[in-house]
Write an enzyme that holds these catalytic residues in place. Structure first.
Site, PDB file in Angstrom:
ATOM      1  N   CYS A  82      51.560   7.245 -35.519  1.00  0.00           N
ATOM      2  CA  CYS A  82      52.636   6.957 -36.478  1.00  0.00           C
ATOM      3  C   CYS A  82      52.317   7.414 -37.890  1.00  0.00           C
ATOM      4  O   CYS A  82      53.219   7.494 -38.720  1.00  0.00           O
ATOM      5  CB  CYS A  82      52.959   5.466 -36.481  1.00  0.00           C
ATOM      6  SG  CYS A  82      51.657   4.432 -37.161  1.00  0.00           S
ATOM      7  N   CYS A 157      48.516  -7.528 -29.776  1.00  0.00           N
ATOM      8  CA  CYS A 157      49.318  -7.903 -28.611  1.00  0.00           C
ATOM      9  C   CYS A 157      49.750  -9.342 -28.858  1.00  0.00           C
ATOM     10  O   CYS A 157      48.914 -10.218 -29.017  1.00  0.00           O
ATOM     11  CB  CYS A 157      48.502  -7.822 -27.326  1.00  0.00           C
ATOM     12  SG  CYS A 157      49.392  -8.534 -25.928  1.00  0.00           S
ATOM     13  N   PHE A 791      59.865 -14.288 -28.243  1.00  0.00           N
ATOM     14  CA  PHE A 791      59.335 -15.566 -28.748  1.00  0.00           C
ATOM     15  C   PHE A 791      60.360 -16.351 -29.561  1.00  0.00           C
ATOM     16  O   PHE A 791      60.021 -17.010 -30.540  1.00  0.00           O
ATOM     17  CB  PHE A 791      58.054 -15.326 -29.560  1.00  0.00           C
ATOM     18  CG  PHE A 791      57.118 -14.362 -28.905  1.00  0.00           C
ATOM     19  CD1 PHE A 791      56.427 -14.728 -27.766  1.00  0.00           C
ATOM     20  CD2 PHE A 791      56.974 -13.068 -29.386  1.00  0.00           C
ATOM     21  CE1 PHE A 791      55.594 -13.826 -27.128  1.00  0.00           C
ATOM     22  CE2 PHE A 791      56.147 -12.159 -28.756  1.00  0.00           C
ATOM     23  CZ  PHE A 791      55.448 -12.536 -27.622  1.00  0.00           C
ATOM     24  N   GLU A1240      55.715 -22.546 -23.415  1.00  0.00           N
ATOM     25  CA  GLU A1240      55.539 -23.083 -24.756  1.00  0.00           C
ATOM     26  C   GLU A1240      54.478 -24.175 -24.906  1.00  0.00           C
ATOM     27  O   GLU A1240      53.800 -24.227 -25.935  1.00  0.00           O
ATOM     28  CB  GLU A1240      56.883 -23.567 -25.292  1.00  0.00           C
ATOM     29  CG  GLU A1240      57.771 -22.394 -25.628  1.00  0.00           C
ATOM     30  CD  GLU A1240      59.210 -22.775 -25.891  1.00  0.00           C
ATOM     31  OE1 GLU A1240      59.636 -22.683 -27.041  1.00  0.00           O
ATOM     32  OE2 GLU A1240      59.892 -23.167 -24.930  1.00  0.00           O
TER      33      GLU A1240
HETATM   34  S1  FES Z   1      52.025  -7.385 -23.676  1.00  0.00           S
HETATM   35 FE1  FES Z   1      51.064  -6.973 -25.529  1.00  0.00          FE
HETATM   36  S2  FES Z   1      52.653  -7.198 -26.976  1.00  0.00           S
HETATM   37 FE2  FES Z   1      53.572  -7.822 -25.152  1.00  0.00          FE
HETATM   38  S1  FES Z   2      53.327   1.943 -34.966  1.00  0.00           S
HETATM   39 FE1  FES Z   2      51.513   2.979 -35.328  1.00  0.00          FE
HETATM   40  S2  FES Z   2      50.109   1.422 -35.576  1.00  0.00           S
HETATM   41 FE2  FES Z   2      51.973   0.354 -35.450  1.00  0.00          FE
END
Ligand code: FES
Ligand code: FES
Ligand SMILES: Cc1cc2nc3c(=O)[nH]c(=O)nc-3n(C[C@H](O)[C@H](O)[C@H](O)COP(=O)(O)OP(=O)(O)OC[C@H]3O[C@@H](n4cnc5c(N)ncnc54)[C@H](O)[C@@H]3O)c2cc1C
Length: 1299
Positions: A82, A157, A791, A1240
């Site tokens: 990016c 994540c 979420f 949750e």
């Molecule tokens: S599995 Fe990693 S952000 Fe959803």
């Molecule tokens: S989109 Fe490139 S690090 Fe988040």
């Protein structure tokens, strides 16, 4: 042919590179700001590479690149696509997740392992993790598990809690017990070793397949891969790639009157996103001189283009050589500078130049190099000369216009020189420092032989050295008095600037002093053992996890721990999300224009500058709503939203970040730039109210929002209590931080609108969009494929996103895509409720609760929107015979607060656990015992008047206490705290009750059996967002129809097939979808029964074939209707033990060990449910510990609206030792298939981490200050707050008297 890959294209205005083994020739038609990610996704159509932050901060865009920048060696590494400019990749080979494996060609071992370990949930982060690992294995084919764990620092994540991902990746470690490390041949097993071209080979199954794999470094001659010079006339700017310093000088000179940007890794654009555009871009990555390395014996000289990753490697290589003994310490610090992905691309010079341009920037590299005494070489294109400068001269005296940093010289030291450096950050890794500090102390025994270097980053733009302290310490012999005096001098001379975001001046000042103290402790080595703990820094060992659960065999494949069927698509990048829908003919890109004030009136919208941005086509706002459409994105007459809110501001502004309209453009980049260029003017601007406490004090309560429940007579009972406490606590908000941003694609059709929306609430989107367009509901077809996390954040906010795109599509008659960028997502998405609570509580002399009174104020923002289960959850898993809970929603000038994982539970646990902790302290009771004796029991009546049945918390608690070995560990903690003054531990045990509620209308599900072969398609209105809903629905269909799992597929949610579903949320959607699937399957089974009786020996396929011709309907709609009507039909019970360790001098903490026990009934899929537990708990760690949010008090603008300042937990913030157990043999008598909901409840147990950290801080405070009063809790308990809670001041620091 490999050589051909690197010969110049015929047209020099083109660049060439290989993407997954396929040659791409790109003309000069794109703007210079086009990134590699833009190209991969939008031009090459390889949407497996994801995009979210565009700041090099989340890692979902990681790809692997192979290049020979210096013409000497081919190298393969992973980077953030990016921030990588498209035009800098000429001659490179780029590999994406699709390039190393696919459904068709077979998965790569890395992808296989991620699937095997259930390391995907929503899957949006998965391709990025895969490519990071792929790059690491290329760099280091035999890594240790620890090296692997250290290399995934650039990824966020939000779903998994990381444990499963780490387990998958660590299985490649040479020291992994699985013994499954990989050979380089296997890493590139499908390469043609001779040509490097795509070739054909056989899979294990004998299938021939093309193998467009990345080229291994060994297969291509680096000389032929050497870069060539470029001079491209791009759209709006010029792009150069010189190969020598001389040529670079010429270009600089030639363009001296233009705006120029030199680009190396371009990673700085992740921090300074909106710089430019520039007239001239110069890619200096291939300038030969910038890659040189010299060993001058007394110094090492690094070309300024040495990446930080390579610099680190060199220091490791030289760390044992005489004069460079200090390198290992520098390496330790470099390990936490940015992330591996950034360090692979970012150069030393780039880092130093950020500091040069923005002196406030806490550059770790600058701080270290200045303390080390390094020098920089600077080339001046005007004079063609190179001059040498100290770092301070470079920073303060050198005007860098038309100049280039060419080299950095790092000196050798005498063996007596002592080095120590620190970086104290809000989370363990990939975060910039509150304060960084580097010290060079020339010392003989305890005598400082010459002037030390005390260098600090993060104080203010001016302070770099603590000059007075340095002068004082010169030639001093350290003793108690000297150290105390030095620390006092330092404290007095530092004047930290007040920052809008980040550590307070008080903390940064004390922290700086504490870091010097730590360093002097190390030099001095005091006799007193308890002081020695101050010299050390926290080290994080390798993490590990243990999960135990029971698999029931009576309903297979229900109840079995199975990896998700969709995981293979996710890891290869083949899984499609809303923004992966290919671009359509005539499609327009939209970006929101949002307000920059929180309270006032909109005066004018000036789009003049925006319309000048190339590619911008127009603006739509409140006055452009379609005829008959309402400018209100919340469905009218809808019980869930008894309020209205404008889609686009017409006049009144009630929060900063509120959409005023959209800019429509040809590209997303143009739309975003255009949106930023719109000038909004305001009138009647007022200072906003941003703080829940302020709003509570001003009694700014949303009308009709006050709710109260009481059991017994709480106020009266307080008078009878032996011990009474009274206090306050507070908590900030939390952004859901789903990795897939909010997105909708709206496509006008012949008689309506197709809406592809990343929403948890397709039904609401349909209602809301129909209302905004002034059309009937059947005008709108809503399709929701999987979500990249939600979420709770994609319920209400998604209505506005879909609405804005739909209005634009209706008005223009063209498809419109609206993808919110991270900043506008963070401003616009309704986040977690901030809260402020006042409480009174009392217990008897044994610690039995007598009464609890809680007044809770939640910050609902500008609207009184969704109400949560706050009252029912308020008492947590504890029982007080007298309990009064009142909650009020206060009105502030923020976007309304809405659902966020555990919306009621997170506040409830904060308040109730605070009350218990406070009481335990006041009553001098062990906090664990006090909780234990007050756990809820069978047949007690809950605060909402329900007689509690099947209460298993005592069983859960007792079993956990035993498995977690609480008693002896408590003793260990006490012993540790007694022996250590500057390092403390805490151990907490807490419990959770989560009421589950099957409220109407349920989640309709359609099941179709295909008579031709008996396969089955399920379309459920439950939305898959990582929680494994599709997998459980698949298992349910297979179970109830008694067919193999492989026969069943779940297809995306389509609202015209499964309408009227309300939403997916509140943890119960998986269960309820399963119930709907079962109901549909039961109908089909019932219809088939007569045929079955006639054909008892027919297999499923034959049966279905006959059924069709007997006109038996093989499809059915299932609906889950709640038969057991009390609102609270069951509760999920959990308990957790958390042990933490805190560095008292810095506030840094570690979650050392977590043990959890859960009653989840009979889990439908324990592997999926374990993932839910882990993800929820880590999100809770974010809410309670790291995710602080800051607003500008004057304008109300969100200040930390990106990954640079907002810090969700990463791989090293999770528990080091994490043990999760599901209570066996506890079927849920009222649950669907005896199960319980999981998503949750575990989040509330993260409150235990806050308590354990607080206990550690309290222990330090008691030791140092003697104070024993209860310190009020304010979450998140950040590193800063943890340190400040210790109450340590400069006069508490000493060397133990005479030594
Ligand atoms: S599995 Fe990693 S952000 Fe959803
Ligand atoms: S989109 Fe490139 S690090 Fe988040
Ligand atoms: C997510 C993230 C986290 C980070 N975390 C940290 C951190 O914890 N600590 C820390 O210290 N830093 C951190 N950084 C900063 C990082 O180290 C720098 O972004 C990186 O080193 C810049 O190198 P680059 O080659 O990409 O520079 P570029 O982005 O290419 O350039 C940056 C600037 O330097 C100029 N420049 C580059 N090379 C030269 C040269 N040879 N001569 C003159 N000018 C030049 C460019 O013109 C530009 O103005 C972080 C960055 C990101 C994106």
């Amino acid at each position: 042919m490999p050589k051909a890959a690197f010969s110049r294209p015929a047209d020099h205005a083109d660049i060439e590179f290989y993407l997954n083994g396929k040659k791409h020739t790109v003309s000069d038609k794109f703007p210079a700001t086009t990134t590699l990610n833009d190209y991969i996704r939008e031009v090459a159509g390889l949407t497996g590479t994801k995009v979210m932050c565009k700041e090099a901060g989340c890692g979902c865009c990681a790809v692997t690149v192979t290049h020979a920048l210096d013409g000497e060696a081919m190298e393969t590494m992973s980077i953030n696509s990016c921030v990588c400019p498209l035009y800098s990749v000429d001659g490179w080979q780029i590999t994406t997740a699709e390039g190393i494996g696919s459904q068709k060609d077979g998965l790569h071992p890395i992808q296989e392992r991620l699937v095997e370990h259930s390391g995907t949930q929503c899957g949006y982060c998965s391709p990025g993790f895969v490519m990071s690992m792929y790059g690491l294995l290329h760099q280091q084919p035999k890594p240790t598990m620890s090296e692997i764990e250290g290399s995934l620092d650039g990824h966020i994540c939000r779903c998994t809690g990381y444990r499963s991902i780490l387990d998958a990746m660590k299985s490649f470690g040479v020291d992994s017990p699985s013994g499954k490390c990989i050979d380089i041949e296997d890493l590139n097993k499908n390469l043609c070793p001779k040509t490097g071209e795509p070739c054909h080979s056989q899979t294990a199954g004998g299938r021939s397949h093309p193998c467009p794999r990345s080229l291994a470094k060994a297969t291509v001659d680096p000389k032929s891969a050497a870069p060539t010079a470029l001079d491209l006339d791009l759209k709006e700017s010029r792009w150069y790639r010189p190969l020598t310093l001389k040529d670079l000088g010429k270009v600089l000179h030639q363009h001296k009157t233009h705006s120029i940007k030199m680009v190396f890794g371009n990673t700085a654009s992740g921090i300074f996103k909106y710089e430019g555009p520039f007239e001239v871009y110069i890619d200096i990555r291939s300038v030969k001189e910038l890659h040189e390395f010299k060993n001058n014996k007394t110094s090492l000289v690094f070309g300024a283009g040495t990446t930080i990753g390579k610099f680190r490697k060199r220091l490791i290589e030289y760390g044992e050589k005489p004069g460079f003994h200090y390198f290992p310490r520098v390496v330790r610090h470099l390990n936490v500078l940015a992330s591996v992905l950034v360090r692979n691309a970012g150069s030393m010079a780039g880092n130093l130049m950020i500091k040069h341009a923005h002196p406030w920037f806490p550059s770790d590299l600058f701080t270290m190099l200045e303390a080390i005494g390094a020098k920089v070489d600077i080339y001046d294109s005007k004079t063609n000369r190179i001059t040498k400068h100290t770092l301070m001269e470079f920073l303060r005296k050198v005007d860098m216009k038309l100049k280039v940093v060419t080299a950095i010289e790092v000196p050798s030291w005498t063996s007596q020189d002592h080095y120590r450096s620190f970086k104290i950050t809000p989370r363990w890794q990939n975060a910039h420092a509150y304060i960084n500090a580097a010290f060079k102390i020339p010392v003989n025994q305890r005598k400082i032989t010459s002037r030390p270097n005390i260098v600090l980053g993060g104080i203010n733009a001016e302070t770099v050295h603590a000059l007075k302290t340095e002068a004082f310490l010169e030639k001093k012999t350290l003793d108690d008095e000297v150290v105390k005096a030095a620390l006092k001098i330092m404290f007095d001379e530092l004047q930290p600037e007040t920052l809008e975001v980040g550590g307070s001046p008080q903390y940064r000042r004390q922290l700086s002093v504490n870091l010097l103290y730590k360093t002097l402790l190390e030099v001095f080595q005091p006799m007193k053992f308890s002081l020695q703990s101050g010299a050390l820094s926290l080290e994080r060992p390798l993490s590990s996890g243990l999960q135990t659960y029971q698999e029931k065999q009576d309903k297979l494949p229900m109840g079995k721990g199975l990896p998700k069927k969709t995981a293979p698509f996710q890891v290869t990048g083949e899984a499609k999300y809303t923004n992966d829908i290919p671009m359509m003919l005539n499609e327009l890109q939209a970006a929101l224009v949002t307000t920059t004030i929180a309270k006032g009136k909109l005066d004018k919208i000036d789009t003049t500058e925006a319309m000048k941005v190339p590619g911008v086509l127009g603006f739509l706002g409140a006055s452009d709503m379609p005829a008959g459409g309402l400018n209100n994105f919340l469905p009218l007459n809808y019980p869930v939203f008894p309020v209205a809110d404008e889609l686009f501001v017409s006049e009144n502004i009630d929060y900063a970040g509120k959409p005023v309209g959209v800019i429509l453009a040809e590209t997303q980049a143009a739309a975003e730039e255009g949106a930023r260029a719109v000038k909004l003017t305001y009138k009647d601007v007022e200072r906003p109210v941003m703080d829940v406490k302020e709003a509570a004090e001003k009694n700014m309560i949303h009308e009709g929002s006050t709710e109260s429940q009481e059991r017994g007579n709480a106020e009266a009972a307080l008078k009878e209590a032996a011990c009474v406490v009274e206090g306050e606590c507070e908590m900030g908000t939390q952004y859901q931080f789903f990795i897939e941003n909010q997105v909708a694609v709206c496509v006008p059709t012949e008689d309506g609108m197709d809406i592809y929306s990343a929403t948890q609430a397709a039904d609401m989107v349909q209602r809301a969009v129909a209302q905004m367009l002034g059309k009937p509901m059947n005008y709108c077809n809503v399709t929701t494929n999987r979500l990249g996390g939600a979420f709770g954040g994609k319920i209400v906010t998604s209505l506005g996103i879909a609405g804005a795109a739909a209005v634009a599509a209706e008005v223009t008659g063209r498809p419109v895509r609206l993808v919110g960028d991270l900043s506008s997502n963070m401003k616009y998405t309704s986040k977690r409720w901030p809260l402020y609570a006042k409480y009174k509580a009392g217990c008897d002399k044994d610690g039995n609760l007598v009464s609890v009174v809680i007044d809770l104020y939640v910050d609902s923002g500008h609207l009184n929107c969704i109400t949560s289960d706050l009252i029912s959850l308020s008492e947590c898993a504890y029982y007080s015979p007298n309990f009064k809970f009142t909650f009020k929603k206060v009105l502030t000038n923020k976007v309304f607060a809405g659902p966020a994982r555990g919306p009621g539970q997170v506040p409830a646990c904060l308040v109730m656990e605070t009350v218990l902790e406070h009481l335990a302290k006041a009553a001098k009771q062990d906090p664990i015992r006090l909780r234990e004796i007050n756990l809820m029991e069978e047949d007690q009546t809950s605060i909402i008047g329900i007689v509690m049945k099947h209460v298993t918390i005592k069983k859960v608690w007792d079993r956990l206490k035993q498995t977690a070995d609480v008693k002896s560990r408590q003793e260990d903690v006490n012993r540790f705290n007694k022996n250590n003054l500057w390092r403390k531990r805490g151990l907490s045990m807490t419990a959770v009750k989560y009421d589950m509620d099957y409220a109407p209308p349920g989640l309709p599900t359609h099941v179709s059996v295909f008579a031709g072969d008996g396969t089955v398609t399920v379309i459920t209105s439950g939305v898959e967002m990582g929680q494994g809903l599709y997998m459980k629905a698949t298992q349910a269909a297979a179970y109830r129809l008694n067919i193999p799992l492989e026969y069943v597929k779940v297809r995306p949610n389509q609202n015209n097939v499964t309408p009227n579903s309300l939403m997916t949320g509140g943890s119960v959607a998986s269960e309820r979808s399963v119930a709907s699937v079962l109901s549909a399957c039961d109908q089909i089974n019932e219809r088939l029964q007569p045929l079955r009786e006639k054909m008892p020996d027919a297999d499923w396929k034959t049966l279905c074939g006959y059924a069709m011709f007997m006109a038996i309907d093989l499809s059915a709609e299932g609906h889950h209707v709640n038969q057991n009507s009390p609102m609270n039909i069951y509760a999920t019970w959990m308990a957790g033990v958390v042990e933490t360790e805190v560095d008292v001098l810095t506030g840094e903490f570690q979650v050392k060990r977590v043990d959890m026990m859960a009653d989840f009934g009979e889990s439908m899929n324990p592997i999926v449910d374990i993932g839910q537990v882990e993800g929820a708990f880590v999100m809770g760690l974010g809410a309670y510990l790291t995710e602080d949010i800051f607003y500008n008090k004057e304008t109300g603008q969100l200040l930390n609206d990106g990954t640079w300042e907002y810090k969700p937990p990463t791989t090293k913030d999770i528990p080091i030792d994490w043990r999760i157990h599901f209570l066996p043999d506890t079927p849920n008598p009222v649950g669907i298939l005896s199960s319980k909901a999981v998503g949750e409840p575990p989040i509330g147990l993260a409150m235990g981490a806050l308590l354990a950290i607080k206990q550690a801080a309290d222990s330090a405070r008691e030791d140092v200050t003697g104070e024993q009063t209860f310190v009020p809790i304010s979450a998140p308990l950040t590193v800063e707050k943890a340190q400040m809670a210790t109450g340590i001041q400069v006069n508490h620091l000493h060397m133990g008297g005479k030594n």
